[in-house]
Design a protein around this motif. Structure first.
Motif, PDB file in Angstrom:
ATOM      1  N   ALA A 261       3.799   9.073  -8.148  1.00 14.93           N
ATOM      2  CA  ALA A 261       2.831   8.352  -7.282  1.00 14.93           C
ATOM      3  C   ALA A 261       2.342   7.412  -7.092  1.00 14.93           C
ATOM      4  N   SER A 262       2.371   7.097  -8.562  1.00 15.67           N
ATOM      5  CA  SER A 262       1.326   5.721  -9.282  1.00 15.67           C
ATOM      6  C   SER A 262       2.181   4.673  -9.330  1.00 15.67           C
TER       7      SER A 262
ATOM      8  N   SER B 206       3.420   3.923  -6.847  1.00 17.78           N
ATOM      9  CA  SER B 206       3.838   2.807  -5.311  1.00 17.78           C
ATOM     10  C   SER B 206       2.524   1.445  -4.978  1.00 17.78           C
TER      11      SER B 206
ATOM     12  N   ASN C  77      -5.682   4.899  -6.171  1.00 15.68           N
ATOM     13  CA  ASN C  77      -4.614   3.727  -5.940  1.00 15.68           C
ATOM     14  C   ASN C  77      -5.824   2.339  -5.523  1.00 15.68           C
TER      15      ASN C  77
ATOM     16  N   GLN D  25       4.483  10.828  -1.151  1.00 14.75           N
ATOM     17  CA  GLN D  25       5.329  12.079  -1.467  1.00 14.75           C
ATOM     18  C   GLN D  25       6.506  12.016  -0.689  1.00 14.75           C
TER      19      GLN D  25
ATOM     20  N   GLY E 143      -6.701  12.510  -4.802  1.00 15.80           N
ATOM     21  CA  GLY E 143      -5.699  11.287  -5.470  1.00 15.80           C
ATOM     22  C   GLY E 143      -5.418  10.237  -5.466  1.00 15.80           C
ATOM     23  N   MET E 144      -5.545   9.307  -3.741  1.00 15.14           N
ATOM     24  CA  MET E 144      -4.682   8.622  -3.436  1.00 15.14           C
ATOM     25  C   MET E 144      -5.955   7.268  -3.583  1.00 15.14           C
TER      26      MET E 144
ATOM     27  N   GLY F 255      -6.296  13.383   0.329  1.00 18.82           N
ATOM     28  CA  GLY F 255      -5.468  14.174  -1.079  1.00 18.82           C
ATOM     29  C   GLY F 255      -4.394  14.268  -0.241  1.00 18.82           C
ATOM     30  N   THR F 256      -3.214  15.618   0.389  1.00 16.54           N
ATOM     31  CA  THR F 256      -2.024  15.432   0.296  1.00 16.54           C
ATOM     32  C   THR F 256      -2.560  15.298   2.414  1.00 16.54           C
TER      33      THR F 256
ATOM     34  N   GLY G 291      -2.104  11.893   0.981  1.00 21.86           N
ATOM     35  CA  GLY G 291      -0.858  11.497  -0.099  1.00 21.86           C
ATOM     36  C   GLY G 291       0.472  12.514   0.002  1.00 21.86           C
TER      37      GLY G 291
HETATM   38  P1  ADP Z   1      -5.223  18.007  -2.895  1.00 17.51           P
HETATM   39  O1  ADP Z   1      -6.184  18.471  -3.549  1.00 17.51           O
HETATM   40  O2  ADP Z   1      -4.018  17.401  -1.484  1.00 17.51           O
HETATM   41  O3  ADP Z   1      -3.416  18.985  -3.594  1.00 17.51           O
HETATM   42  P2  ADP Z   1      -5.071  15.422  -4.432  1.00 17.51           P
HETATM   43  O4  ADP Z   1      -6.296  14.881  -4.707  1.00 17.51           O
HETATM   44  O5  ADP Z   1      -4.754  16.169  -5.840  1.00 17.51           O
HETATM   45  O6  ADP Z   1      -4.755  15.718  -3.675  1.00 17.51           O
HETATM   46  O7  ADP Z   1      -4.226  14.077  -4.641  1.00 17.51           O
HETATM   47  C1  ADP Z   1      -2.841  14.183  -4.440  1.00 17.51           C
HETATM   48  C2  ADP Z   1      -1.908  13.417  -3.647  1.00 17.51           C
HETATM   49  O8  ADP Z   1      -2.704  12.413  -4.289  1.00 17.51           O
HETATM   50  C3  ADP Z   1      -0.682  13.478  -3.677  1.00 17.51           C
HETATM   51  O9  ADP Z   1      -0.173  13.345  -2.278  1.00 17.51           O
HETATM   52  C4  ADP Z   1       0.210  11.889  -4.097  1.00 17.51           C
HETATM   53  O10 ADP Z   1       1.408  11.953  -3.998  1.00 17.51           O
HETATM   54  C5  ADP Z   1      -1.024  10.873  -4.012  1.00 17.51           C
HETATM   55  N1  ADP Z   1      -1.555  10.062  -5.082  1.00 17.51           N
HETATM   56  C6  ADP Z   1      -1.789  10.323  -6.573  1.00 17.51           C
HETATM   57  N2  ADP Z   1      -1.736   9.168  -7.106  1.00 17.51           N
HETATM   58  C7  ADP Z   1      -1.791   7.910  -6.427  1.00 17.51           C
HETATM   59  C8  ADP Z   1      -1.215   6.983  -6.356  1.00 17.51           C
HETATM   60  N3  ADP Z   1      -1.729   6.662  -7.539  1.00 17.51           N
HETATM   61  N4  ADP Z   1      -0.818   6.332  -5.494  1.00 17.51           N
HETATM   62  C9  ADP Z   1      -0.877   7.012  -3.988  1.00 17.51           C
HETATM   63  N5  ADP Z   1      -1.050   8.138  -4.044  1.00 17.51           N
HETATM   64  C10 ADP Z   1      -1.191   8.480  -5.004  1.00 17.51           C
END
Ligand code: ADP
Length: 494
Positions: free
Chosen positions: A325-326, A328, A413, A313, A409-410, A265-266, A309
């Motif tokens: 983010a996507s 990337s 990718n 950001q 989230g990451m 995540g973050t 993540g």
């Molecule tokens: P949290 O629970 O910490 O808020 P998430 O699990 O929702 O985090 O993930 C969000 C993080 O993942 C963000 O920091 C974002 O930049 C990163 N992120 C989301 N989608 C992608 C992607 N396709 N590629 C790279 N990073 C991504």
């Protein structure tokens, strides 16, 4: 009889409720964000009534959303932001102070003072598996008792109760009948002896916390109490509880020693199942309760990365190289291979295994033909190299990671996950259902309710979406990782 499971995921920025069908698939989800309060530099608080209200309304919404009634819900599981600390009145239920969030650093000076006592530091590490740090609940409870007028006196008279968020929710949901927690949440308080599985008397004395305030500690699958019928119209048992990262370990079905999960995540949290052995880390990783079922503890080693993540950001908001983010992924695919560019995201220092708070970030290896693609790729790769650092730290502590499951989230990718597999030299698996914390809470509740016969059934419920396998040779992998280690050396301060 209905076999649906309601999982409540009470996180740091939002509360979510999810309904799972008996086969583990998601039927419906409701989510509500709530406010963050920063009354002073380094302080982070949540309003307990907001935590409670968002939980209740998402519970009610999700049942409607799924087209079900309370009759259809057999059991409830709870997973929660860990370490966050609440103290409330046993009679009225009124919190005496806002929830002090895990990120809150107000007790730093107190911890620094205590950290001078090396025998105490050693004892804490040995008994709780943790480091003496403001992150954990113990010094936060102590702060509330010392700083809220009359609180210590009332606590000593047995009028106040302490709980992490799970305990507060259970207490509220059962109308004050049940003051309970599970072993994973207890293991993050810095008051719980992970070997004896009891509250630690010496630590209660050290932090000056009356034992009468503490909840009873149960297995993760157990009888935590029935919710009041005014919440959903029926009494339903709460039968599964675990802190968020441990719930994800369960949701990822990491039930064998050597299985690890990493959540991107973050930041990133990696947890490795170490079986019945509590491995004590020499690399400042945390030793914690992975889960406890039928009285049997499975331990875990935990390591975290500050910037996962969050690095993406920064590429988006700081450097403005991408809009989303996507994006990337497509950019990284265009980067020249083996371009020698490394981005070390030490924006707030370096965590495990370097522990260098004064180090700061850098981009190294730039040449005239370095472009946006190479820098974005290097940012994404830094998350993979840091995971490798954690994996190596775990290995040097005597653990043997054999497989890695990813979420967050990451993890969406594909390019990052492919490179992760390359750097680790190991398969990386991503499940179809990525709501792994909620899945974990549902698994634990369903186990107690008899919806799932055993842990083996849970293993079968876990479904793989993709497996990423290494494409690099060992030599290529070593060269790439070597470059990372050299880049890190260039920015270290200690
Ligand atoms: P949290 O629970 O910490 O808020 P998430 O699990 O929702 O985090 O993930 C969000 C993080 O993942 C963000 O920091 C974002 O930049 C990163 N992120 C989301 N989608 C992608 C992607 N396709 N590629 C790279 N990073 C991504």
């Amino acid at each position: 009889m209905s076999q649906h499971i309601l999982a409540i995921d009470q996180g740091t920025t939002s509360s979510r409720s999810i309904i799972f069908a008996p086969d583990g698939s998601v039927l419906a989800m409701a989510q509500q964000e709530f406010s963050q309060h920063y009354p002073q530099d380094g302080w982070v608080e949540h309003k307990p009534e907001e935590i409670w209200n968002t939980v209740v309304s998402t519970m009610q919404d999700v049942v409607k959303e799924a087209g079900l009634s309370a009759e259809d819900i057999a059991t409830i599981g709870i997973t929660n932001q860990r370490e966050t600390t609440l103290v409330w009145d046993k009679q009225t239920g009124e919190p005496v102070y806002p929830a002090i969030v895990w990120q809150d650093r107000r007790t730093s000076a107190y911890c620094r003072e205590l950290n001078e006592d090396s025998s105490l530091v050693d004892y804490i590490s040995e008994a709780t598996g943790l480091l003496l740090d403001p992150y954990f609940s113990a010094t936060k409870v102590n702060w509330i008792l010392d700083n809220v007028e009359g609180a210590r006196e009332r606590a000593e008279k047995g009028e106040l109760l302490f709980g992490t968020v799970d305990t507060f929710l259970i207490w509220k949901m059962t109308g004050g009948k049940s003051h309970k927690t599970d072993a994973t949440n207890a293991s993050r308080t810095m008051l719980f002896n992970i070997h004896e599985q009891q509250w630690d008397e010496r630590l209660l004395k050290t932090f000056n916390i009356p034992a009468a305030m503490l909840p009873e500690v149960l297995d993760c699958s157990a009888e935590f109490g029935d919710i009041n019928d005014d919440l959903l119209g029926k009494r339903i048992p709460i039968q599964g509880v675990a802190g968020d990262q441990q719930a994800a370990l369960v949701g990822q079905a990491c039930f064998e020693e050597g299985m690890a999960k990493s959540t991107y995540g973050t930041g990133c949290f990696m947890i490795l199942n170490t079986g019945d052995k509590p491995l004590m880390s020499k690399n400042r990783l945390l030793t914690t309760v992975g889960y406890r079922l039928n009285g049997k503890v499975t331990y875990a080693l935990e390591g975290s990365i500050f910037m996962a993540g969050a690095t993406v950001q920064w590429l988006r908001d700081g450097l403005k190289l991408i809009d989303d983010a996507s994006e990337s992924e497509a950019l990284a695919k265009r980067a020249r291979e083996n371009n020698g560019v490394y981005l070390v995201p030490a924006f707030t220092g370096l965590g495990a295994p370097y522990w260098d708070p004064d180090a700061r970030g850098a981009i190294l290896g730039l040449t005239r033909d370095t472009g946006i693609s190479e820098i974005v790729a290097a940012g994404l790769q830094s998350v993979c190299y840091q995971t490798k650092d954690l994996q190596k730290a775990m290995e040097s502590d005597g653990a043997r990671p054999v497989s890695l499951r990813v979420d967050g989230g990451m993890a969406k990718n594909d390019w990052v996950m492919g490179f992760l597999s390359d750097v680790l030299g190991a398969d990386v698996s991503r499940p179809t259902v990525t709501e792994t914390t909620a899945v974990g809470a549902a698994f634990l509740a369903g186990l107690q309710a008899g919806i799932f016969a055993s842990v083996d059934t849970l293993t079968q419920c876990w479904q793989c979406d993709s497996v990423f396998t290494p494409r690099l040779t060992k030599e290529q992998r070593d060269v790439a990782y070597d470059g990372w280690k050299k880049a890190v050396e260039r920015i270290r301060c200690s």
